[in-house]
Design a protein around this motif. Structure first.
Motif, PDB file in Angstrom:
ATOM      1  N   ASP A 113       3.650  15.478  13.515  1.00 53.56           N
ATOM      2  CA  ASP A 113       4.292  14.517  12.081  1.00 53.56           C
ATOM      3  C   ASP A 113       5.597  14.984  11.368  1.00 53.56           C
ATOM      4  O   ASP A 113       6.355  13.576  11.073  1.00 53.56           O
ATOM      5  CB  ASP A 113       3.233  14.998  11.363  1.00 53.56           C
ATOM      6  N   TRP A 114       6.285  15.709  11.777  1.00 53.08           N
ATOM      7  CA  TRP A 114       7.432  16.349  10.673  1.00 53.08           C
ATOM      8  C   TRP A 114       8.465  15.682  11.154  1.00 53.08           C
ATOM      9  O   TRP A 114       9.931  15.527   9.990  1.00 53.08           O
ATOM     10  CB  TRP A 114       7.768  18.179  10.490  1.00 53.08           C
ATOM     11  N   LEU A 115       8.832  15.639  12.391  1.00 53.70           N
ATOM     12  CA  LEU A 115       9.704  14.885  13.404  1.00 53.70           C
ATOM     13  C   LEU A 115       9.994  13.372  13.142  1.00 53.70           C
ATOM     14  O   LEU A 115      10.368  12.555  13.805  1.00 53.70           O
ATOM     15  CB  LEU A 115      10.123  15.131  14.307  1.00 53.70           C
ATOM     16  N   ASN A 116       8.845  13.327  12.842  1.00 50.87           N
ATOM     17  CA  ASN A 116       8.265  11.487  12.804  1.00 50.87           C
ATOM     18  C   ASN A 116       7.557  10.926  12.140  1.00 50.87           C
ATOM     19  O   ASN A 116       6.151   9.671  11.963  1.00 50.87           O
ATOM     20  CB  ASN A 116       7.118  11.268  14.643  1.00 50.87           C
ATOM     21  N   LEU A 117       7.720  11.030  10.954  1.00 53.21           N
ATOM     22  CA  LEU A 117       7.268  10.643   9.489  1.00 53.21           C
ATOM     23  C   LEU A 117       7.251   8.857   9.360  1.00 53.21           C
ATOM     24  O   LEU A 117       6.585   8.785   8.350  1.00 53.21           O
ATOM     25  CB  LEU A 117       8.688  11.030   8.592  1.00 53.21           C
ATOM     26  N   ASN A 118       7.762   8.343  10.651  1.00 54.01           N
ATOM     27  CA  ASN A 118       7.531   7.134   9.724  1.00 54.01           C
ATOM     28  C   ASN A 118       6.538   6.104  10.643  1.00 54.01           C
ATOM     29  O   ASN A 118       6.025   5.106  10.451  1.00 54.01           O
ATOM     30  CB  ASN A 118       8.793   5.860   9.934  1.00 54.01           C
ATOM     31  N   ASP A 119       5.643   7.289  11.843  1.00 52.34           N
ATOM     32  CA  ASP A 119       4.907   6.496  12.007  1.00 52.34           C
ATOM     33  C   ASP A 119       3.177   7.170  11.503  1.00 52.34           C
ATOM     34  O   ASP A 119       1.849   7.220  11.563  1.00 52.34           O
ATOM     35  CB  ASP A 119       4.684   7.583  13.723  1.00 52.34           C
ATOM     36  N   GLU A 120       3.845   7.995  10.393  1.00 59.39           N
ATOM     37  CA  GLU A 120       2.439   8.537   9.494  1.00 59.39           C
ATOM     38  C   GLU A 120       2.406   7.233   8.117  1.00 59.39           C
ATOM     39  O   GLU A 120       3.424   6.999   7.644  1.00 59.39           O
ATOM     40  CB  GLU A 120       2.943   9.673   8.665  1.00 59.39           C
ATOM     41  N   TYR A 121       1.479   6.389   8.624  1.00 57.20           N
ATOM     42  CA  TYR A 121       2.121   5.532   7.879  1.00 57.20           C
ATOM     43  C   TYR A 121       0.556   4.470   7.110  1.00 57.20           C
ATOM     44  O   TYR A 121      -0.525   4.875   7.533  1.00 57.20           O
ATOM     45  CB  TYR A 121       1.998   4.003   7.743  1.00 57.20           C
ATOM     46  N   VAL A 122       0.077   4.244   6.017  1.00 55.24           N
ATOM     47  CA  VAL A 122      -0.892   3.306   5.247  1.00 55.24           C
ATOM     48  C   VAL A 122      -0.223   1.850   5.286  1.00 55.24           C
ATOM     49  O   VAL A 122       0.752   1.030   5.212  1.00 55.24           O
ATOM     50  CB  VAL A 122      -1.028   3.485   3.551  1.00 55.24           C
ATOM     51  N   VAL A 123      -1.841   0.573   5.316  1.00 58.92           N
ATOM     52  CA  VAL A 123      -0.966  -0.457   5.809  1.00 58.92           C
ATOM     53  C   VAL A 123      -2.379  -1.282   4.200  1.00 58.92           C
ATOM     54  O   VAL A 123      -3.320  -1.423   4.346  1.00 58.92           O
ATOM     55  CB  VAL A 123      -1.712  -1.337   6.166  1.00 58.92           C
ATOM     56  N   ILE A 124      -1.086  -1.832   3.558  1.00 57.08           N
ATOM     57  CA  ILE A 124      -2.250  -2.597   2.204  1.00 57.08           C
ATOM     58  C   ILE A 124      -2.363  -3.939   2.674  1.00 57.08           C
ATOM     59  O   ILE A 124      -1.302  -4.478   2.697  1.00 57.08           O
ATOM     60  CB  ILE A 124      -1.525  -2.104   0.818  1.00 57.08           C
ATOM     61  N   SER A 125      -3.245  -4.346   2.317  1.00 59.91           N
ATOM     62  CA  SER A 125      -3.677  -6.137   2.517  1.00 59.91           C
ATOM     63  C   SER A 125      -4.105  -7.133   0.800  1.00 59.91           C
ATOM     64  O   SER A 125      -4.707  -6.253   0.495  1.00 59.91           O
ATOM     65  CB  SER A 125      -4.660  -6.124   3.728  1.00 59.91           C
ATOM     66  N   ASN A 126      -3.420  -8.425   1.471  1.00 62.11           N
ATOM     67  CA  ASN A 126      -4.219  -9.080   0.201  1.00 62.11           C
ATOM     68  C   ASN A 126      -5.255  -9.934   0.797  1.00 62.11           C
ATOM     69  O   ASN A 126      -4.499 -10.415   1.375  1.00 62.11           O
ATOM     70  CB  ASN A 126      -3.501  -9.723  -0.874  1.00 62.11           C
ATOM     71  N   ILE A 127      -6.250  -9.549   0.651  1.00 67.48           N
ATOM     72  CA  ILE A 127      -7.239  -9.984   1.517  1.00 67.48           C
ATOM     73  C   ILE A 127      -7.563 -11.446  -0.145  1.00 67.48           C
ATOM     74  O   ILE A 127      -9.302 -11.913   0.745  1.00 67.48           O
ATOM     75  CB  ILE A 127      -8.538  -9.901   2.427  1.00 67.48           C
ATOM     76  N   GLY A 128      -7.024 -11.026  -0.144  1.00 68.51           N
ATOM     77  CA  GLY A 128      -7.674 -12.380  -1.520  1.00 68.51           C
ATOM     78  C   GLY A 128      -6.686 -13.547  -1.240  1.00 68.51           C
ATOM     79  O   GLY A 128      -5.987 -13.875  -0.168  1.00 68.51           O
ATOM     80  N   CYS A 129      -6.696 -14.597  -2.195  1.00 69.57           N
ATOM     81  CA  CYS A 129      -5.917 -15.664  -1.602  1.00 69.57           C
ATOM     82  C   CYS A 129      -5.153 -16.577  -2.894  1.00 69.57           C
ATOM     83  O   CYS A 129      -4.529 -17.370  -3.162  1.00 69.57           O
ATOM     84  CB  CYS A 129      -7.207 -16.527  -2.460  1.00 69.57           C
ATOM     85  N   LYS A 130      -4.331 -14.820  -4.060  1.00 73.45           N
ATOM     86  CA  LYS A 130      -3.498 -15.642  -4.785  1.00 73.45           C
ATOM     87  C   LYS A 130      -2.969 -14.040  -4.588  1.00 73.45           C
ATOM     88  O   LYS A 130      -2.965 -12.811  -4.244  1.00 73.45           O
ATOM     89  CB  LYS A 130      -4.074 -15.230  -6.609  1.00 73.45           C
ATOM     90  N   ASP A 131      -1.711 -14.481  -4.311  1.00 73.69           N
ATOM     91  CA  ASP A 131      -0.378 -13.414  -4.178  1.00 73.69           C
ATOM     92  C   ASP A 131      -0.978 -11.831  -5.276  1.00 73.69           C
ATOM     93  O   ASP A 131      -0.922 -12.735  -6.668  1.00 73.69           O
ATOM     94  CB  ASP A 131       1.365 -14.202  -4.514  1.00 73.69           C
ATOM     95  N   GLU A 132       0.036 -11.538  -4.849  1.00 72.59           N
ATOM     96  CA  GLU A 132      -0.538 -10.279  -6.348  1.00 72.59           C
ATOM     97  C   GLU A 132       1.029  -9.316  -6.739  1.00 72.59           C
ATOM     98  O   GLU A 132       1.349  -9.030  -5.060  1.00 72.59           O
ATOM     99  CB  GLU A 132      -1.409  -9.063  -5.657  1.00 72.59           C
ATOM    100  N   ASP A 133       1.715  -9.098  -8.104  1.00 75.96           N
ATOM    101  CA  ASP A 133       2.599  -8.246  -7.688  1.00 75.96           C
ATOM    102  C   ASP A 133       2.239  -7.110  -7.832  1.00 75.96           C
ATOM    103  O   ASP A 133       1.434  -6.432  -9.004  1.00 75.96           O
ATOM    104  CB  ASP A 133       2.834  -8.633  -9.604  1.00 75.96           C
ATOM    105  N   LEU A 134       2.785  -6.253  -6.583  1.00 79.20           N
ATOM    106  CA  LEU A 134       2.018  -4.310  -6.836  1.00 79.20           C
ATOM    107  C   LEU A 134       3.656  -3.773  -7.452  1.00 79.20           C
ATOM    108  O   LEU A 134       3.232  -2.579  -7.613  1.00 79.20           O
ATOM    109  CB  LEU A 134       2.546  -4.185  -4.928  1.00 79.20           C
ATOM    110  N   THR A 135       4.318  -4.338  -7.840  1.00 78.55           N
ATOM    111  CA  THR A 135       5.075  -3.860  -8.741  1.00 78.55           C
ATOM    112  C   THR A 135       4.809  -2.494  -9.517  1.00 78.55           C
ATOM    113  O   THR A 135       4.069  -3.170 -10.568  1.00 78.55           O
ATOM    114  CB  THR A 135       6.409  -4.533  -9.617  1.00 78.55           C
ATOM    115  N   GLY A 136       4.837  -1.125  -9.603  1.00 81.36           N
ATOM    116  CA  GLY A 136       4.730  -0.312 -10.570  1.00 81.36           C
ATOM    117  C   GLY A 136       2.970   0.048  -9.653  1.00 81.36           C
ATOM    118  O   GLY A 136       2.511   1.234 -10.042  1.00 81.36           O
ATOM    119  N   TRP A 137       2.694  -0.144  -8.610  1.00 80.91           N
ATOM    120  CA  TRP A 137       1.055   0.276  -8.225  1.00 80.91           C
ATOM    121  C   TRP A 137       1.742   2.041  -7.727  1.00 80.91           C
ATOM    122  O   TRP A 137       2.730   1.447  -7.417  1.00 80.91           O
ATOM    123  CB  TRP A 137       0.386  -0.475  -7.252  1.00 80.91           C
TER     124      TRP A 137
END
Length: 177
Positions: A74-98
């Protein structure tokens, strides 16, 4: 008593062997999981989910998937540790500052970023160049505990929007929605 002598050729062979072992270890430690295949499958699932709903003028942001155990070290492969965030709604969402947090209090704050309706963004633990589909935390150490943790997603006002927990028994990842 006779001293052992090492020739220049012996030193060269030992040096080459050490370099080869290091290269093999680095390759094995940093080989990524099948990230492209995972994202393709998640995208297909998200598209089906979007097609099966009646849309209003709302956004619904969720932690969709967490790949908490990177392939190799894990220490040598940090970009293979990830979280996928999805917008399953019908309107764009500003995530700035989330903010995306773990149980230990590590915090990723979203830069200026809009998540389109029906789209996903992957937040990688390591470093890279932010795009419309991939964001990078810039950490030099893993965040997500392989033996159990919780990912929390807060909006820019500090309101908990979603969370996703795992025990480590799921394998390397967990689908949250």
């Amino acid at each position: 008593m006779r001293k052992a002598q090492i020739s220049v050729e012996d030193i060269l062979v030992i040096t080459v062997a050490i370099i080869l072992v290091g290269l093999v270890y680095h390759y094995l430690a940093t080989t990524t999981s099948n990230y492209g295949e995972i994202i393709t499958q998640l995208s297909e699932n998200l598209t089906k989910m979007m097609n099966d709903q009646t849309c209003g003028n709302t956004s619904t942001i969720v932690i969709y998937y967490v790949h908490y155990n990177a392939k190799g070290n894990d220490w040598l492969n940090l970009n293979d540790e990830y979280v996928v965030i999805s917008n399953i709604g019908c309107k764009d969402e500003d995530l700035t500052g989330w903010q995306l947090k773990d149980e230990a209090g590590h915090i990723y704050t979203f830069p200026k970023f809009v998540l389109k309706a029906g789209a996903m963004v992957t937040v990688h633990t390591g470093s890279g160049t932010n795009t419309a589909t991939d964001l990078y935390w810039g950490r030099n150490a893993p965040v997500w505990n392989n033996n159990g943790d919780t990912a929390y997603l807060y909006d820019s006002k500090g309101v908990l929007i979603d969370k996703c927990s795992w025990t480590g028994k799921e394998g390397d990842a967990v689908t949250c929605h």
